[in-house]
Design an enzyme around this catalytic site. Structure first.
Site, PDB file in Angstrom:
ATOM      1  N   SER A   1      19.893 -13.256-117.400  1.00 46.19           N
ATOM      2  CA  SER A   1      19.634 -12.527-116.155  1.00 46.19           C
ATOM      3  C   SER A   1      20.074 -13.326-114.933  1.00 46.19           C
ATOM      4  CB  SER A   1      18.144 -12.184-116.042  1.00 46.19           C
ATOM      5  OG  SER A   1      17.347 -13.346-116.199  1.00 46.19           O
TER       6      SER A   1
ATOM      7  N   ASN B   1       6.550 -15.925-118.103  1.00 47.34           N
ATOM      8  CA  ASN B   1       6.034 -14.567-117.904  1.00 47.34           C
ATOM      9  C   ASN B   1       5.258 -14.431-116.595  1.00 47.34           C
ATOM     10  OD1 ASN B   1       7.204 -14.179-120.339  1.00 47.34           O
ATOM     11  ND2 ASN B   1       5.303 -13.999-121.519  1.00 47.34           N
TER      12      ASN B   1
ATOM     13  N   THR C   1      13.723  28.385 -89.618  1.00 48.06           N
ATOM     14  CA  THR C   1      13.162  28.408 -90.976  1.00 48.06           C
ATOM     15  C   THR C   1      14.246  29.091 -91.805  1.00 48.06           C
ATOM     16  OG1 THR C   1      12.080  30.533 -90.627  1.00 48.06           O
ATOM     17  CG2 THR C   1      10.735  28.584 -90.192  1.00 48.06           C
ATOM     18  N   HIS C   2      14.394  28.683 -93.035  1.00 42.55           N
ATOM     19  CA  HIS C   2      15.497  29.179 -93.889  1.00 42.55           C
ATOM     20  C   HIS C   2      16.867  28.925 -93.248  1.00 42.55           C
ATOM     21  CE1 HIS C   2      12.285  31.566 -95.933  1.00 42.55           C
ATOM     22  NE2 HIS C   2      11.853  31.694 -94.689  1.00 42.55           N
TER      23      HIS C   2
ATOM     24  N   SER D   1      39.963  10.787 -89.328  1.00 39.70           N
ATOM     25  CA  SER D   1      40.685  11.190 -90.531  1.00 39.70           C
ATOM     26  C   SER D   1      42.094  10.618 -90.453  1.00 39.70           C
ATOM     27  CB  SER D   1      40.747  12.719 -90.608  1.00 39.70           C
ATOM     28  OG  SER D   1      41.832  13.112 -91.421  1.00 39.70           O
TER      29      SER D   1
ATOM     30  N   LYS E   1      39.737  14.953 -85.997  1.00 40.32           N
ATOM     31  CA  LYS E   1      38.480  14.801 -86.717  1.00 40.32           C
ATOM     32  C   LYS E   1      37.654  13.604 -86.281  1.00 40.32           C
ATOM     33  CE  LYS E   1      37.727  16.318 -90.653  1.00 40.32           C
ATOM     34  NZ  LYS E   1      36.863  17.269 -91.313  1.00 40.32           N
TER      35      LYS E   1
ATOM     36  N   ASN F   1      34.275  12.239 -88.116  1.00 35.34           N
ATOM     37  CA  ASN F   1      33.402  12.555 -89.242  1.00 35.34           C
ATOM     38  C   ASN F   1      32.093  11.764 -89.208  1.00 35.34           C
ATOM     39  OD1 ASN F   1      35.309  14.337 -90.326  1.00 35.34           O
ATOM     40  ND2 ASN F   1      36.356  12.657 -91.384  1.00 35.34           N
TER      41      ASN F   1
ATOM     42  N   GLU G   1      26.424  11.036 -93.718  1.00 34.29           N
ATOM     43  CA  GLU G   1      26.671  11.526 -95.080  1.00 34.29           C
ATOM     44  C   GLU G   1      26.252  10.479 -96.118  1.00 34.29           C
ATOM     45  OE1 GLU G   1      30.660  13.852 -95.210  1.00 34.29           O
ATOM     46  OE2 GLU G   1      30.760  12.464 -93.547  1.00 34.29           O
TER      47      GLU G   1
ATOM     48  N   TYR H   1       3.903  -9.013-121.920  1.00 30.61           N
ATOM     49  CA  TYR H   1       5.309  -9.041-121.512  1.00 30.61           C
ATOM     50  C   TYR H   1       6.231  -8.604-122.640  1.00 30.61           C
ATOM     51  CZ  TYR H   1       9.860 -10.773-119.968  1.00 30.61           C
ATOM     52  OH  TYR H   1      11.173 -10.861-119.614  1.00 30.61           O
TER      53      TYR H   1
ATOM     54  N   GLN I   1      12.891  -7.305-117.996  1.00 31.32           N
ATOM     55  CA  GLN I   1      13.979  -7.977-117.265  1.00 31.32           C
ATOM     56  C   GLN I   1      14.896  -6.937-116.597  1.00 31.32           C
ATOM     57  OE1 GLN I   1      15.802 -11.724-118.707  1.00 31.32           O
ATOM     58  NE2 GLN I   1      17.614 -10.488-119.088  1.00 31.32           N
TER      59      GLN I   1
ATOM     60  N   LYS J   1      14.838  -5.822-112.312  1.00 27.60           N
ATOM     61  CA  LYS J   1      15.297  -6.423-111.068  1.00 27.60           C
ATOM     62  C   LYS J   1      16.514  -5.764-110.426  1.00 27.60           C
ATOM     63  CE  LYS J   1      13.602 -10.616-112.922  1.00 27.60           C
ATOM     64  NZ  LYS J   1      13.262  -9.752-114.051  1.00 27.60           N
TER      65      LYS J   1
HETATM   66  N1  ARG Z   1      14.376 -13.582-117.314  1.00 23.38           N
HETATM   67  C1  ARG Z   1      13.110 -13.077-117.691  1.00 23.38           C
HETATM   68  C2  ARG Z   1      12.806 -11.786-116.949  1.00 23.38           C
HETATM   69  O1  ARG Z   1      13.449 -11.503-116.013  1.00 23.38           O
HETATM   70  C3  ARG Z   1      12.041 -14.070-117.414  1.00 23.38           C
HETATM   71  C4  ARG Z   1      10.858 -14.011-118.315  1.00 23.38           C
HETATM   72  C5  ARG Z   1      11.253 -14.347-119.676  1.00 23.38           C
HETATM   73  N2  ARG Z   1      10.128 -14.540-120.519  1.00 23.38           N
HETATM   74  C6  ARG Z   1      10.234 -14.669-121.812  1.00 23.38           C
HETATM   75  N3  ARG Z   1       9.187 -14.840-122.491  1.00 23.38           N
HETATM   76  N4  ARG Z   1      11.411 -14.627-122.417  1.00 23.38           N
HETATM   77  O2  ARG Z   1      11.940 -11.037-117.325  1.00 23.38           O
END
Ligand code: ARG
Length: 462
Positions: free
Chosen positions: A28, A115, A160-161, A282, A288, A290, A295, A322, A327, A330
């Site tokens: 990650s 974790n 409205t509408h 444009s 134009k 825009n 948008e 966990y 993961q 994110k």
């Molecule tokens: N890179 C992991 C995550 O984003 C971190 C936690 C990993 N924990 C584990 N027991 N492998 O969730």
């Protein structure tokens, strides 16, 4: 004893290193390096607490805390070599700390796990984004208030509408969005208050046998308290889900407003002129201009709500505690946060710069028989018709005006009296749009006085 090809953090029981594809799916670091500052803040708080509780020595804690600052500055200066083999930001930082300070680095991970570490880092990151959303929303609300104040009595058609309904004021329309973004602001603040519990010290899932002080790390990191259940603390991603759902609702509001700006800036409407700074031309059609920013804001809800859906599905059905599935939280949140903040800033810029075309608004305000309700209300108030009858009489008058190709105020008194004998000259006073909006004095109504009162109330709040 460590085999070079197996992981230096947990390679003890492994005879071989990971397959390249395993490394690719597992790592990650490509994205969680965005949490470097949070990771280091969490580790520094943890090290200080380990020393305060006597789990590690003061000098080790000191070395760890200083070494972490060195690592942070390397990351901030772009000198840090991120390694995919080291999987994530937590292990990248710790491995580099070991290179910088040596043996004491190995004591940092006492009484915690990745974790609780990742939950802490991510919470700190999301918390910053809630704060950024507060700033972005406040700035947008202030820009809307300025528009509302300037145009508290500018008349325009209300729809409205998307059919002309009744005249309203520009200020009233702007204030409708103030209410919407105000609710977003309140949702952000609620969610931020609810999420502010520290997972740190929950360790892998069960807590730890070391005499740690979770209150101390919670305080050091600006949390209100430690999370009260270690299983929940490491597996909770509600804060991210609330962030994404709050962002999604706000993105819907942004999208609705953006759509109005697209419509209003068209040649058919000409209600507003967007500034050159927030428009594009444009390459082929020289005339134009825009509304691209509008948008794009209109579209942003797609990816933001997509992130919300994606994380809901990631979390669905996960057993405690966990799981590596988490993961996948994110990237969704990072992308949604970036785009939410950008959309808020772009909307603020557009609102600040746009010019309402008062004449076009006023001309459109009287079109489409927009004062028909005022006429019906007059028939109730003056000659005393039941509302249903007044509605019917007004409908006939609208049909008459339509067939003559004129507006309601252009009908002669004889025309009107041919539909209902009790109509008098006095009726014309209610057929102007100014009268219509001024008469709507009910709380929250479109009358300029009401709009000014709401602007005043909001100005005291933001
Ligand atoms: N890179 C992991 C995550 O984003 C971190 C936690 C990993 N924990 C584990 N027991 N492998 O969730």
């Amino acid at each position: 004893m460590t085999d070079q090809s197996s992981n230096q953090m947990w390679g003890g029981r492994f005879a071989a290193g990971p397959d390249a594809i395993m490394e690719a799916i597992n790592a990650s670091i490509g994205f969680d390096q965005r949490m470097a500052a949070q990771d280091i803040a969490g580790s520094r708080a943890h090290a200080a607490m380990l020393a305060a509780t006597g789990v590690i020595t003061d000098s080790d804690a000191q070395a760890i805390r200083e070494g972490l600052l060195t690592v942070l500055s390397e990351i901030q200066n772009g000198e840090f070599q991120f390694s995919t083999a080291l999987e994530d930001i937590h292990m990248n930082v710790e491995a580099r700390l070991k290179e910088v300070i040596g043996e004491p680095a190995g004591r940092l991970h006492t009484g915690r796990s990745r974790n609780d570490q990742v939950a802490t880092d991510f919470k700190l990151w999301v918390r910053d984004q809630f704060d950024a959303a507060v700033s972005g929303l406040l700035a947008l609300i202030r820009a809307l208030l300025a528009q509302a104040e300037a145009g508290a009595d500018w008349v325009m058609p209300g729809f409205t509408h998307l059919q002309v309904a009744q005249p309203v004021t520009w200020g009233h329309h702007m204030m409708a969005y103030v209410e919407m973004f105000g609710r977003d602001l309140s949702r952000v603040r609620d969610a931020r208050a609810r999420m502010n519990e520290s997972p740190l010290g929950a360790a892998a899932l069960a807590g730890t046998s070391f005499p740690i002080d979770r209150q101390m790390t919670a305080e050091a990191l600006g949390f209100d308290r430690p999370a009260a259940n270690s299983l929940d603390a490491v597996s909770d991603r509600d804060f991210a889900l609330e962030f994404l759902s709050t962002a999604s609702i706000c993105a819907v509001h942004l999208s609705r407003f953006a759509e109005e700006l697209v419509i209003w800036s068209s040649a058919q409407f000409r209600f507003v002129t967007l500034s050159d700074r927030f428009s594009t031309g444009s390459s082929i059609m020289p005339q134009k201009k825009n509304p691209d920013a509008a948008e794009l804001i209109r579209a942003k809800v797609g990816r933001i709500y997509g992130a919300n859906t994606a994380l809901m599905m990631v979390m669905k059905g996960l057993p405690l505690a966990y799981s590596k599935d988490m993961q996948e939280d994110k990237e969704q949140v990072f992308d949604a946060a970036d785009n939410w903040m950008l959309a808020l800033a772009a909307m603020e810029g557009m609102v600040k710069d746009m010019t309402a075309n008062r004449e076009s608004l006023a001309a459109a305000a009287g079109s489409g028989f927009s004062t028909a309700t005022d006429l019906a209300d007059w028939l109730v108030r003056v000659p005393g018709l039941p509302f249903r009858d007044a509605h019917h009489v007004t409908g006939s008058l609208v049909a008459m005006a339509e067939s003559k190709g004129c507006d309601l105020p252009d009908l002669t008194l004889e025309d009107m009296q041919s539909v209902h004998a009790d109509i008098t000259d006095n009726v014309y006073s209610v057929l102007t749009v100014e009268n219509s909006v001024n008469s709507r004095q009910s709380y929250g109504g479109t009358a300029p006085d009401q709009v000014r009162a709401q602007v005043k109330r909001w100005k005291a709040l933001v």
